[in-house]
Design a protein around this motif. Structure first.
Motif, PDB file in Angstrom:
ATOM      1  N   LEU A 106       7.812  13.925  -2.535  1.00 13.18           N
ATOM      2  CA  LEU A 106       9.585  13.622  -2.616  1.00 13.18           C
ATOM      3  C   LEU A 106       9.918  14.880  -3.163  1.00 13.18           C
ATOM      4  N   ALA A 107       9.363  15.533  -3.944  1.00 12.89           N
ATOM      5  CA  ALA A 107       9.946  16.882  -4.857  1.00 12.89           C
ATOM      6  C   ALA A 107      10.323  17.859  -3.589  1.00 12.89           C
ATOM      7  N   GLN A 108       9.376  17.986  -2.675  1.00 12.41           N
ATOM      8  CA  GLN A 108       9.556  18.958  -1.593  1.00 12.41           C
ATOM      9  C   GLN A 108      10.593  18.268  -0.734  1.00 12.41           C
ATOM     10  N   GLU A 109      10.767  17.208  -0.450  1.00 16.59           N
ATOM     11  CA  GLU A 109      11.920  16.615   0.319  1.00 16.59           C
ATOM     12  C   GLU A 109      13.260  16.979  -0.297  1.00 16.59           C
ATOM     13  N   ILE A 110      13.385  16.644  -1.714  1.00 18.32           N
ATOM     14  CA  ILE A 110      14.421  16.852  -2.128  1.00 18.32           C
ATOM     15  C   ILE A 110      14.795  18.205  -2.319  1.00 18.32           C
TER      16      ILE A 110
ATOM     17  N   PHE B 234      15.840  12.728   6.384  1.00 15.87           N
ATOM     18  CA  PHE B 234      15.218  13.104   5.166  1.00 15.87           C
ATOM     19  C   PHE B 234      15.741  12.037   4.042  1.00 15.87           C
ATOM     20  N   ASP B 235      16.749  11.426   4.192  1.00 14.28           N
ATOM     21  CA  ASP B 235      17.093  10.382   3.525  1.00 14.28           C
ATOM     22  C   ASP B 235      16.005   9.005   3.390  1.00 14.28           C
TER      23      ASP B 235
ATOM     24  N   ASN C  84       0.863  -1.225   0.037  1.00 17.80           N
ATOM     25  CA  ASN C  84      -0.102   0.042  -0.016  1.00 17.80           C
ATOM     26  C   ASN C  84       0.889   1.114   0.080  1.00 17.80           C
ATOM     27  N   GLY C  85       0.820   1.902  -1.252  1.00 16.71           N
ATOM     28  CA  GLY C  85       1.636   3.148  -1.174  1.00 16.71           C
ATOM     29  C   GLY C  85       1.381   4.202  -0.257  1.00 16.71           C
ATOM     30  N   ASN C  86       0.245   4.309   0.287  1.00 14.60           N
ATOM     31  CA  ASN C  86       0.005   5.387   1.167  1.00 14.60           C
ATOM     32  C   ASN C  86       0.488   5.251   2.485  1.00 14.60           C
ATOM     33  N   VAL C  87       0.659   3.919   2.917  1.00 12.26           N
ATOM     34  CA  VAL C  87       1.683   3.761   4.206  1.00 12.26           C
ATOM     35  C   VAL C  87       2.917   4.282   3.990  1.00 12.26           C
ATOM     36  N   TYR C  88       3.432   4.121   2.915  1.00 12.89           N
ATOM     37  CA  TYR C  88       4.855   4.580   2.622  1.00 12.89           C
ATOM     38  C   TYR C  88       4.790   6.042   2.494  1.00 12.89           C
ATOM     39  N   VAL C  89       3.884   6.976   2.346  1.00 14.07           N
ATOM     40  CA  VAL C  89       3.752   8.238   2.047  1.00 14.07           C
ATOM     41  C   VAL C  89       3.677   8.747   3.456  1.00 14.07           C
ATOM     42  N   LEU C  90       3.014   8.026   4.429  1.00 10.36           N
ATOM     43  CA  LEU C  90       2.842   8.477   5.654  1.00 10.36           C
ATOM     44  C   LEU C  90       4.067   8.090   6.333  1.00 10.36           C
ATOM     45  N   LEU C  91       4.856   7.008   5.908  1.00  6.81           N
ATOM     46  CA  LEU C  91       6.143   6.564   6.708  1.00  6.81           C
ATOM     47  C   LEU C  91       7.224   7.733   6.192  1.00  6.81           C
ATOM     48  N   GLY C  92       7.051   8.305   4.907  1.00  8.94           N
ATOM     49  CA  GLY C  92       7.986   9.476   4.673  1.00  8.94           C
ATOM     50  C   GLY C  92       7.736  10.614   5.290  1.00  8.94           C
ATOM     51  N   PHE C  93       6.281  10.979   5.649  1.00  8.92           N
ATOM     52  CA  PHE C  93       6.180  12.244   6.421  1.00  8.92           C
ATOM     53  C   PHE C  93       6.527  12.004   7.904  1.00  8.92           C
ATOM     54  N   LEU C  94       6.574  10.852   8.233  1.00  2.00           N
ATOM     55  CA  LEU C  94       7.050  10.451   9.772  1.00  2.00           C
ATOM     56  C   LEU C  94       8.642  10.680   9.789  1.00  2.00           C
ATOM     57  N   GLU C  95       9.435  10.350   8.815  1.00  2.00           N
ATOM     58  CA  GLU C  95      10.843  10.373   8.776  1.00  2.00           C
ATOM     59  C   GLU C  95      11.263  11.552   8.410  1.00  2.00           C
ATOM     60  N   SER C  96      10.399  12.361   7.773  1.00  2.00           N
ATOM     61  CA  SER C  96      10.594  13.903   7.578  1.00  2.00           C
ATOM     62  C   SER C  96      10.437  14.670   8.623  1.00  2.00           C
TER      63      SER C  96
END
Length: 155
Positions: free
Chosen positions: A151-155, A127-128, A110-122
């Motif tokens: 991803l674009a905002q994070e980079i 950031f990596d 589920n890609g949405n789970v990874y999106v939220l994990l990305g926000f968590l790590e951010s």
């Protein structure tokens, strides 16, 4: 301040996307109740009350009702996802990580789970790892605009 509001909006709309899976995905086996059972009806009811409370900012009720869902349907990733969202919103990053990892174990594609994990790590300043999670979300769903934008905002 504006970035936080945008992040919160993104988190809530991601939660809505996963909420849809609860309505259509509850099935017997793997910690999910039988579709016509009282447990199923109670889980669905608690899920939507918890989701509404989450959206309205009633964190106490959201916590109570979403936890009820995990007791009735421990195999439902949407409940764990939204509990993770709640913990992230409350800036309890360790609890959010535990809940989101549980959601990921139940819905590894589920890609949405990874999106939220990305926000968590951010939010943790990792950031990596955030970029890695956003990239994984894109791998799982190349049309996930939320993941691409994050991803674009994070980079």
């Amino acid at each position: 301040m504006l970035k936080r509001r945008v992040l919160l909006y993104n988190l809530l709309t991601v939660g809505l996307a996963v909420a849809i899976s609860m309505a259509s995905g509850c099935r017997s086996g793997n910690g999910l109740p039988e579709k016509n059972s009282d447990e199923y009806r109670n889980a669905i009811s608690a899920f939507y009350v918890g989701l509404a409370a989450l959206q309205a900012g009633d964190d106490s009720r959201a916590q109570q009702k979403l936890a009820e869902v995990t007791a009735l349907a421990p195999g439902e990733p949407a409940a764990w996802f939204n509990l993770g969202l709640l913990a992230l919103r409350q800036r309890d990053f360790d609890l959010a990580a535990d809940r989101l990892e549980h959601a990921r174990s139940l819905a590894p594609n589920n890609g949405n789970v990874y999106v939220l994990l990305g926000f968590l790590e951010s939010s943790r300043g990792r950031f990596d790892q955030a970029q890695e999670n956003f990239r994984r979300a894109i791998e799982l769903d190349s049309e996930n605009l939320r993941a691409r934008s994050a991803l674009a905002q994070e980079i």
